[in-house]
Design a protein around this motif. Sequence first.
Motif, PDB file in Angstrom:
ATOM      1  N   HIS A  79      26.201 -40.860  46.725  1.00  0.00           N
ATOM      2  CA  HIS A  79      24.826 -41.237  46.387  1.00  0.00           C
ATOM      3  C   HIS A  79      23.813 -40.337  47.079  1.00  0.00           C
ATOM      4  CE1 HIS A  79      26.563 -45.441  45.505  1.00  0.00           C
ATOM      5  NE2 HIS A  79      26.198 -44.919  44.368  1.00  0.00           N
ATOM      6  N   GLU A 152      28.050 -41.814  40.693  1.00  0.00           N
ATOM      7  CA  GLU A 152      26.809 -41.867  39.925  1.00  0.00           C
ATOM      8  C   GLU A 152      26.165 -40.474  39.843  1.00  0.00           C
ATOM      9  OE1 GLU A 152      25.997 -44.398  38.275  1.00  0.00           O
ATOM     10  OE2 GLU A 152      27.010 -46.078  39.242  1.00  0.00           O
ATOM     11  N   THR A 183      30.317 -44.645  37.464  1.00  0.00           N
ATOM     12  CA  THR A 183      29.098 -44.574  36.674  1.00  0.00           C
ATOM     13  C   THR A 183      28.765 -45.907  36.028  1.00  0.00           C
ATOM     14  OG1 THR A 183      27.991 -43.377  34.871  1.00  0.00           O
ATOM     15  CG2 THR A 183      30.338 -43.821  34.607  1.00  0.00           C
ATOM     16  N   HIS A 184      27.468 -46.101  35.759  1.00  0.00           N
ATOM     17  CA  HIS A 184      27.000 -47.241  34.971  1.00  0.00           C
ATOM     18  C   HIS A 184      26.604 -46.802  33.569  1.00  0.00           C
ATOM     19  CE1 HIS A 184      26.371 -49.258  38.959  1.00  0.00           C
ATOM     20  NE2 HIS A 184      26.705 -50.321  38.251  1.00  0.00           N
TER      21      HIS A 184
END
Length: 204
Positions: A79, A152, A183-184
């Motif tokens: 991140h 991400e 990942t989203h």
Amino acid sequence: MNLVADGLTSVRGGRTLFAGLSFAAAGGEALLVTGANGAGKTTLLRIVMGLLKPGAGSVRLEGGAAEQTVGEQSHYVGHANAVKPTLSVAENAAFWSRFLGGTRQDIAAALSAFGLETLREVPAGYLSAGQKRRLALARLLLAPRPVWLLDEPSVSLDTAGQEVLARVVDGHLAEGGVVLAATHAPLGFARTRELRLAPAALAA
């Protein structure tokens, strides 16, 4: 080449994130780790990298360098961008190149691939959030590693930045590399499979 996890279990703060998790990602394949916040996506990547120890299970890289750990054969972009604001774009890249064992040629190629060549002398603190993310991702090209662990990776990237990321990752896959990405959102990578995490459950 295959990245293989056998029976991974992780317990954090007294809560089981996942148990008995097994999967394999082949060379040329991107395995997308999905799931709700708190399902253990970041924890899984950190276990594979060797930054965290699993409660049980193991990870190995079949076809990799037997004398090196999986972490030593991996790039990890988390991140945090790990960009020093007082250093220029080029100086940040040079630091990571030295740390990772890259070359001066790798620096130029990496900055060019991520559209940062015209910003070489700009202090990183003046970059936009998307440009800082591109600089962090440029580490992937500063030295060769067969496994890329991405947490991400598209965060803060605009459409153009996401296209650059997909192009770079697809190039790595075309060369037989392995990608494990939490990942989203869809990432647009070629040849992907989903590994969905649920609390104290596994999906592959």
